[in-house]
Every structure is written in C-alpha cells, then in structure tokens.
Enzyme design. Structure first.
Site, PDB file in Angstrom:
ATOM      1  N   TYR A   1       0.584  -1.336   0.072  1.00 33.34           N
ATOM      2  CA  TYR A   1       0.009  -0.113   0.052  1.00 33.34           C
ATOM      3  C   TYR A   1       0.136   1.014  -0.027  1.00 33.34           C
ATOM      4  O   TYR A   1       0.509   2.589  -0.596  1.00 33.34           O
ATOM      5  CB  TYR A   1      -0.748  -0.233   1.155  1.00 33.34           C
ATOM      6  CG  TYR A   1      -2.215   0.938   1.310  1.00 33.34           C
ATOM      7  CD1 TYR A   1      -3.108   1.400   0.749  1.00 33.34           C
ATOM      8  CD2 TYR A   1      -1.196   2.025   2.223  1.00 33.34           C
ATOM      9  CE1 TYR A   1      -3.174   2.415   0.942  1.00 33.34           C
ATOM     10  CE2 TYR A   1      -2.269   3.410   2.519  1.00 33.34           C
ATOM     11  CZ  TYR A   1      -3.081   3.296   1.218  1.00 33.34           C
ATOM     12  OH  TYR A   1      -4.117   4.658   1.445  1.00 33.34           O
TER      13      TYR A   1
ATOM     14  N   LYS B   1       1.070   4.623  -2.954  1.00 34.23           N
ATOM     15  CA  LYS B   1       0.579   6.141  -3.094  1.00 34.23           C
ATOM     16  C   LYS B   1       2.518   6.560  -3.152  1.00 34.23           C
ATOM     17  O   LYS B   1       1.790   7.408  -3.071  1.00 34.23           O
ATOM     18  CB  LYS B   1       0.425   5.987  -1.099  1.00 34.23           C
ATOM     19  CG  LYS B   1      -0.695   5.447  -0.678  1.00 34.23           C
ATOM     20  CD  LYS B   1      -2.072   5.819  -1.729  1.00 34.23           C
ATOM     21  CE  LYS B   1      -2.657   5.472  -2.456  1.00 34.23           C
ATOM     22  NZ  LYS B   1      -4.231   5.685  -3.052  1.00 34.23           N
TER      23      LYS B   1
END
Length: 257
Positions: free
Chosen positions: A152, A156
């Site tokens: 994750y 990002k």
C-alpha cells in the site's frame, strides 16, 4: 461552476468529496465499480449529474471507463480518489497484477492517459508514501516477501510520482497529490483520528478554487499546505522510468499535452 469527476465516489472520502462539490454548486460525475454501487452512489449524492461505472481491478473495464469519461466531454477536474488498502494476502487480478498496484496505480494512470486532459488533476495519496519503496523491477511483489502495508505504501508513493510526472508533461493541467489524513472510513479503520470532511476538503479546494495557493502544480499537499514528498517522487529519471513501465504494462502511453 466546475464539472468534476470523482472516482470511487460511492463510499468514504470519495462520497464526501462528491457531496461537498455538489453543495458548492458544481456539476459532479460519480464513479462506481459496479451497477449496484452506482445506484448506491446516486442515492448517497442525489445532486450528482451523472455516474460512470468501471472496475479498476480490470484493465479492460478501466479502458471502457476511460472511453465513457472521454465521451462526457471536457472535464474541469478529475479527483482520483478510488483505491484499496493493505491486504493480508497477495491477490492477483484477472490481468495478473497485484491488486493494490493495479487499482491504486495502474488504473489512475490508464484513466489519465485515455481521457482528455482536464484543467486540474488531484491524485489521493497517503502519508504512508514516505515509507514507500520505489521497486520498479518488482511492482507486483512477485519477488519480495508479501507485506500488505508495504504494498500500500509503495502504491501511494507511485501516486505521487504519477501526479508530479503528469504535471511536467502537461503544463496546461494543474496536477497534484493530496494526503487526506487518517480518516474515519472503512479503509481508515476504527483508530483513525480525522472525520470525513477533513479528508475531502483539500481535494475539493484544489479541484475548484481560484485561490492562488490552490493553483499550484507538481506538488504534494496535506490540509492545503505544501509538504515535501518522498525524495524519489521528485526524481525526474524515476518519473520517466515509471511512465515507460506503466505504458508498457497497460499498452497506453501518456499523450503529449
């Protein structure tokens, strides 16, 4: 009045962003991954002008979504809000890509490349971008031990890279990345510290405001304030390598401005 597309607007920050835009008198196009979610989005944001449907976990569906967005005509802004959080297990999409990478990175890139350039682009990232690792040789976590939160965080970071790269290539478009904060949503979890309106405010401001501070490009912001992103995000060579890689993976290059 601006016409704004908000991806992932059937729930969470995306829905709040759409609601705030409608309240502000803007024309809003919602996005949902399925017809059922589209109906939920319409019910949740009754003032929206339209809704487009496309599953970002599928390249074919994302391409169709890009065509649908292009058919809407010129947009003033697109808020790339849709995304998935860390997963306990590495999951592959029908295209053979790791789910988080495909939804959070490949999909917004592909939509950006397929739709006509709007006046403004906002890509939602996270403060966890600071912990991202720019492994262009292993974007799908095929070689590294699986770590859902690292995947994750990496996604990002790539969202910031994308926003800054687009800003360089499309000088006529204001393209920025926004950390919305740790927001009380299903993704944010019960321990989150901030309420939904705070998570949507900066995206709405960047998408619509004529304030000089909102008319920046190639920047990373949190709560309307400029922040320094991960050092890798401003590396022009890395940006170009990233664009070349995602163009190869999707079969679609970023058009010239």
């Amino acid at each position: 009045m601006a016409t704004v597309l908000v991806t992932g607007s059937s729930d969470g920050i995306g829905r709040q962003t759409a609601l705030d835009l409608v309240t502000g008198g803007h024309r809003v196009v919602l996005h949902a991954r399925s017809d059922q979610r589209a109906e939920q989005a319409r019910a949740a944001v009754p003032g929206a002008a339209d809704v487009v449907v496309g599953d970002l976990a599928s390249l074919a569906s994302t391409r169709a979504l890009g065509e649908a967005v292009a058919a809407l005509g010129p947009l003033d802004a697109v808020v790339h809000n849709a995304g998935v959080g860390g997963q306990d297990e590495r999951r592959l999409t029908e295209d053979g890509h790791e789910l988080i990478f495909q939804v959070n990175v490949l999909a917004p890139y592909l939509l950006t490349a397929l739709a006509p350039p709007p006046a403004r682009l906002v890509y939602l990232t996270s403060g966890l971008q600071a912990q991202g690792e720019p492994h262009l040789d292993d974007l799908d976590f095929a070689s590294r031990p699986w770590n859902g939160m690292q995947a994750y965080s990496d996604s990002k970071l790539w969202d910031v890279v994308l926003a800054l790269a687009v800003a360089r290539h499309w000088p006529g478009t204001l393209s920025n990345a926004v950390d919305p904060g740790w927001i009380k949503t299903r993704m944010g979890g019960s321990g989150a510290t901030d309420e939904l309106p705070a998570g949507a405010e900066t995206s709405v401001w960047l998408a619509t405001s004529d304030d000089a501070e909102a008319r920046v490009t190639g920047r990373y912001l949190h709560r309307r304030r400029l922040r320094e992103p991960h050092p890798a995000a401003t590396d022009v060579d890395l940006q170009e390598q990233f664009l070349a890689t995602v163009a190869r993976l999707t079969g679609v290059g970023l058009p010239t401005a």
